[in-house]
Design a protein around this motif. Structure first.
Motif, PDB file in Angstrom:
ATOM      1  N   SER A  51      32.482 -38.645 -44.743  1.00  0.00           N
ATOM      2  CA  SER A  51      31.449 -37.997 -43.947  1.00  0.00           C
ATOM      3  C   SER A  51      30.978 -38.905 -42.814  1.00  0.00           C
ATOM      4  CB  SER A  51      30.267 -37.612 -44.849  1.00  0.00           C
ATOM      5  OG  SER A  51      29.252 -37.025 -44.104  1.00  0.00           O
ATOM      6  N   GLY A  52      30.801 -40.185 -43.115  1.00  0.00           N
ATOM      7  CA  GLY A  52      30.411 -41.134 -42.073  1.00  0.00           C
ATOM      8  C   GLY A  52      31.469 -41.277 -41.002  1.00  0.00           C
ATOM      9  N   PHE A  53      32.723 -41.308 -41.418  1.00  0.00           N
ATOM     10  CA  PHE A  53      33.834 -41.367 -40.463  1.00  0.00           C
ATOM     11  C   PHE A  53      33.799 -40.143 -39.547  1.00  0.00           C
ATOM     12  CE2 PHE A  53      38.144 -40.382 -39.182  1.00  0.00           C
ATOM     13  CZ  PHE A  53      38.636 -41.610 -38.770  1.00  0.00           C
ATOM     14  N   ARG A  54      33.625 -38.968 -40.154  1.00  0.00           N
ATOM     15  CA  ARG A  54      33.605 -37.722 -39.373  1.00  0.00           C
ATOM     16  C   ARG A  54      32.442 -37.708 -38.386  1.00  0.00           C
ATOM     17  NH1 ARG A  54      30.696 -33.229 -40.247  1.00  0.00           N
ATOM     18  NH2 ARG A  54      30.190 -33.926 -42.337  1.00  0.00           N
ATOM     19  N   LEU A  55      31.259 -38.119 -38.831  1.00  0.00           N
ATOM     20  CA  LEU A  55      30.086 -38.103 -37.948  1.00  0.00           C
ATOM     21  C   LEU A  55      30.253 -39.061 -36.774  1.00  0.00           C
ATOM     22  CD1 LEU A  55      27.187 -37.904 -40.546  1.00  0.00           C
ATOM     23  CD2 LEU A  55      27.940 -36.124 -38.966  1.00  0.00           C
ATOM     24  N   GLN A  56      30.761 -40.248 -37.037  1.00  0.00           N
ATOM     25  CA  GLN A  56      30.963 -41.206 -35.955  1.00  0.00           C
ATOM     26  C   GLN A  56      32.039 -40.733 -34.994  1.00  0.00           C
ATOM     27  OE1 GLN A  56      31.099 -45.391 -37.049  1.00  0.00           O
ATOM     28  NE2 GLN A  56      30.048 -44.886 -38.955  1.00  0.00           N
ATOM     29  N   PHE A  57      33.066 -40.102 -35.531  1.00  0.00           N
ATOM     30  CA  PHE A  57      34.124 -39.559 -34.676  1.00  0.00           C
ATOM     31  C   PHE A  57      33.587 -38.427 -33.801  1.00  0.00           C
ATOM     32  CE2 PHE A  57      37.505 -36.321 -34.173  1.00  0.00           C
ATOM     33  CZ  PHE A  57      38.307 -37.022 -33.281  1.00  0.00           C
ATOM     34  N   GLN A  58      32.732 -37.584 -34.346  1.00  0.00           N
ATOM     35  CA  GLN A  58      32.179 -36.463 -33.591  1.00  0.00           C
ATOM     36  C   GLN A  58      31.287 -36.931 -32.446  1.00  0.00           C
ATOM     37  OE1 GLN A  58      30.337 -34.201 -36.754  1.00  0.00           O
ATOM     38  NE2 GLN A  58      31.951 -32.652 -36.662  1.00  0.00           N
ATOM     39  N   ARG A  59      30.638 -38.068 -32.612  1.00  0.00           N
ATOM     40  CA  ARG A  59      29.741 -38.570 -31.560  1.00  0.00           C
ATOM     41  C   ARG A  59      30.511 -39.026 -30.327  1.00  0.00           C
ATOM     42  NH1 ARG A  59      25.999 -41.828 -35.657  1.00  0.00           N
ATOM     43  NH2 ARG A  59      24.772 -40.063 -36.389  1.00  0.00           N
ATOM     44  N   ALA A  60      31.717 -39.515 -30.513  1.00  0.00           N
ATOM     45  CA  ALA A  60      32.521 -39.995 -29.388  1.00  0.00           C
ATOM     46  C   ALA A  60      33.986 -39.646 -29.625  1.00  0.00           C
ATOM     47  CB  ALA A  60      32.344 -41.499 -29.226  1.00  0.00           C
ATOM     48  N   PRO A  61      34.325 -38.361 -29.534  1.00  0.00           N
ATOM     49  CA  PRO A  61      35.686 -37.946 -29.871  1.00  0.00           C
ATOM     50  C   PRO A  61      36.773 -38.457 -28.917  1.00  0.00           C
ATOM     51  CG  PRO A  61      34.468 -36.111 -28.961  1.00  0.00           C
ATOM     52  CD  PRO A  61      33.498 -37.241 -29.119  1.00  0.00           C
ATOM     53  N   HIS A  62      36.399 -38.905 -27.729  1.00  0.00           N
ATOM     54  CA  HIS A  62      37.410 -39.343 -26.754  1.00  0.00           C
ATOM     55  C   HIS A  62      37.464 -40.862 -26.613  1.00  0.00           C
ATOM     56  CE1 HIS A  62      37.990 -35.188 -25.753  1.00  0.00           C
ATOM     57  NE2 HIS A  62      36.689 -35.054 -25.543  1.00  0.00           N
ATOM     58  N   ASP A  63      36.710 -41.576 -27.448  1.00  0.00           N
ATOM     59  CA  ASP A  63      36.705 -43.037 -27.421  1.00  0.00           C
ATOM     60  C   ASP A  63      37.804 -43.553 -28.358  1.00  0.00           C
ATOM     61  OD1 ASP A  63      36.201 -45.738 -27.431  1.00  0.00           O
ATOM     62  OD2 ASP A  63      34.041 -45.536 -27.767  1.00  0.00           O
ATOM     63  N   ILE A  64      38.935 -43.901 -27.774  1.00  0.00           N
ATOM     64  CA  ILE A  64      40.099 -44.322 -28.552  1.00  0.00           C
ATOM     65  C   ILE A  64      39.836 -45.637 -29.277  1.00  0.00           C
ATOM     66  CG2 ILE A  64      42.545 -44.932 -28.446  1.00  0.00           C
ATOM     67  CD1 ILE A  64      41.944 -41.985 -27.927  1.00  0.00           C
ATOM     68  N   ASP A  65      39.141 -46.566 -28.632  1.00  0.00           N
ATOM     69  CA  ASP A  65      38.858 -47.850 -29.274  1.00  0.00           C
ATOM     70  C   ASP A  65      37.970 -47.665 -30.500  1.00  0.00           C
ATOM     71  OD1 ASP A  65      40.370 -49.305 -27.460  1.00  0.00           O
ATOM     72  OD2 ASP A  65      38.683 -49.543 -26.075  1.00  0.00           O
TER      73      ASP A  65
END
Length: 96
Positions: A51-65
């Motif tokens: 869930s934490g991974f998903r939330l952080q990914f959703q905040r910046a979906p285009h940040d590859i780093d």
């Protein structure tokens, strides 16, 4: 460990490895999160990690780093879950 939890660990590890390449399938991520919540419950450490991974990914979906860092963190966490518990973990004379 139940077969479903083991399957979720493999799915989470695969997501982390894919994220490290900078590419992730959102459907795989969301289905793993839903499966973790339904099988393990939202309070389970693996479900919280996904869930934490998903939330952080959703905040910046285009940040590859960021995605690569999140992938490294997730795979490291799954690796620590796979470490066996020491046989003498309950011994006060050894572990305090």
């Amino acid at each position: 460990m139940a077969e479903r939890e083991l399957a979720l660990r493999f799915a989470a590890f695969a997501l982390g490895m894919k994220a490290q390449t900078g590419v992730i399938d959102r459907n795989d991520l969301f289905s793993a999160c839903l499966m973790a919540d339904s099988v393990l419950g939202k309070a389970h450490p693996l479900a919280r990690a996904l869930s934490g991974f998903r939330l952080q990914f959703q905040r910046a979906p285009h940040d590859i780093d960021l995605l690569k860092r999140l992938g490294r963190d997730l795979t490291r966490y799954i690796q620590t879950l796979n470490l066996p518990a020491p046989v003498d973990a309950g011994r006060k004379d050894i572990h305090g």
